[in-house]
Motif scaffolding. Sequence first.
Motif, PDB file in Angstrom:
ATOM      1  N   ASN A  16       9.164  23.605 101.570  1.00 55.87           N
ATOM      2  CA  ASN A  16       9.423  23.238 100.181  1.00 55.87           C
ATOM      3  C   ASN A  16       9.423  24.488  99.318  1.00 55.87           C
TER       4      ASN A  16
ATOM      5  N   TYR B   5       6.538  11.178 105.880  1.00 54.36           N
ATOM      6  CA  TYR B   5       5.948  12.500 106.083  1.00 54.36           C
ATOM      7  C   TYR B   5       6.964  13.532 105.618  1.00 54.36           C
ATOM      8  N   LYS B   6       6.598  14.318 104.601  1.00 52.85           N
ATOM      9  CA  LYS B   6       7.503  15.343 104.063  1.00 52.85           C
ATOM     10  C   LYS B   6       6.850  16.704 104.198  1.00 52.85           C
ATOM     11  N   GLY B   7       7.666  17.734 104.260  1.00 54.77           N
ATOM     12  CA  GLY B   7       7.164  19.093 104.379  1.00 54.77           C
ATOM     13  C   GLY B   7       6.923  19.498 105.814  1.00 54.77           C
ATOM     14  N   LEU B   8       7.519  18.777 106.750  1.00 52.20           N
ATOM     15  CA  LEU B   8       7.373  19.123 108.164  1.00 52.20           C
ATOM     16  C   LEU B   8       8.233  20.328 108.505  1.00 52.20           C
ATOM     17  N   ASP B   9       7.828  21.028 109.552  1.00 50.31           N
ATOM     18  CA  ASP B   9       8.610  22.145 110.061  1.00 50.31           C
ATOM     19  C   ASP B   9      10.014  21.661 110.427  1.00 50.31           C
TER      20      ASP B   9
ATOM     21  N   HIS C 257       1.484  22.429 103.761  1.00 51.72           N
ATOM     22  CA  HIS C 257       0.850  21.119 103.747  1.00 51.72           C
ATOM     23  C   HIS C 257       1.898  20.041 103.950  1.00 51.72           C
ATOM     24  N   ILE C 258       1.449  18.845 104.242  1.00 47.29           N
ATOM     25  CA  ILE C 258       2.344  17.716 104.459  1.00 47.29           C
ATOM     26  C   ILE C 258       2.120  16.690 103.358  1.00 47.29           C
ATOM     27  N   HIS C 259       3.206  16.194 102.790  1.00 47.30           N
ATOM     28  CA  HIS C 259       3.141  15.075 101.851  1.00 47.30           C
ATOM     29  C   HIS C 259       3.172  13.799 102.675  1.00 47.30           C
ATOM     30  N   PHE C 260       2.220  12.926 102.455  1.00 50.23           N
ATOM     31  CA  PHE C 260       2.120  11.678 103.195  1.00 50.23           C
ATOM     32  C   PHE C 260       2.130  10.531 102.198  1.00 50.23           C
TER      33      PHE C 260
ATOM     34  N   CYS D 218       3.278  20.861 110.674  1.00 45.52           N
ATOM     35  CA  CYS D 218       3.219  21.299 109.285  1.00 45.52           C
ATOM     36  C   CYS D 218       4.130  22.504 109.106  1.00 45.52           C
TER      37      CYS D 218
END
Length: 69
Positions: free
Chosen positions: A41, A13-17, A50-53, A37
């Motif tokens: 980035n 999970y990328k782009g998390l707070d 948004h989140i990269h999954f 979220c």
Amino acid sequence: VVISHKDGVVSVYKGLDRGITLTEGAEIKAGDVIGACGNTNITESEEAPHIHFEVMKDGEYIDPLSMME
């Protein structure tokens, strides 16, 4: 956040707070909150948050939908 599952599956999970409260090695279960979220980035700053999954099995990327029940 990188989560190791059974059978060689890893979810990413990328782009998390930035306020993630998980610690390395923590055990999590279905339904646990792993983050929120974020808008972290810089190269995508004009896009909505948004989140990269990603999902990998044995080191190869696979379609995340194939893991959904």
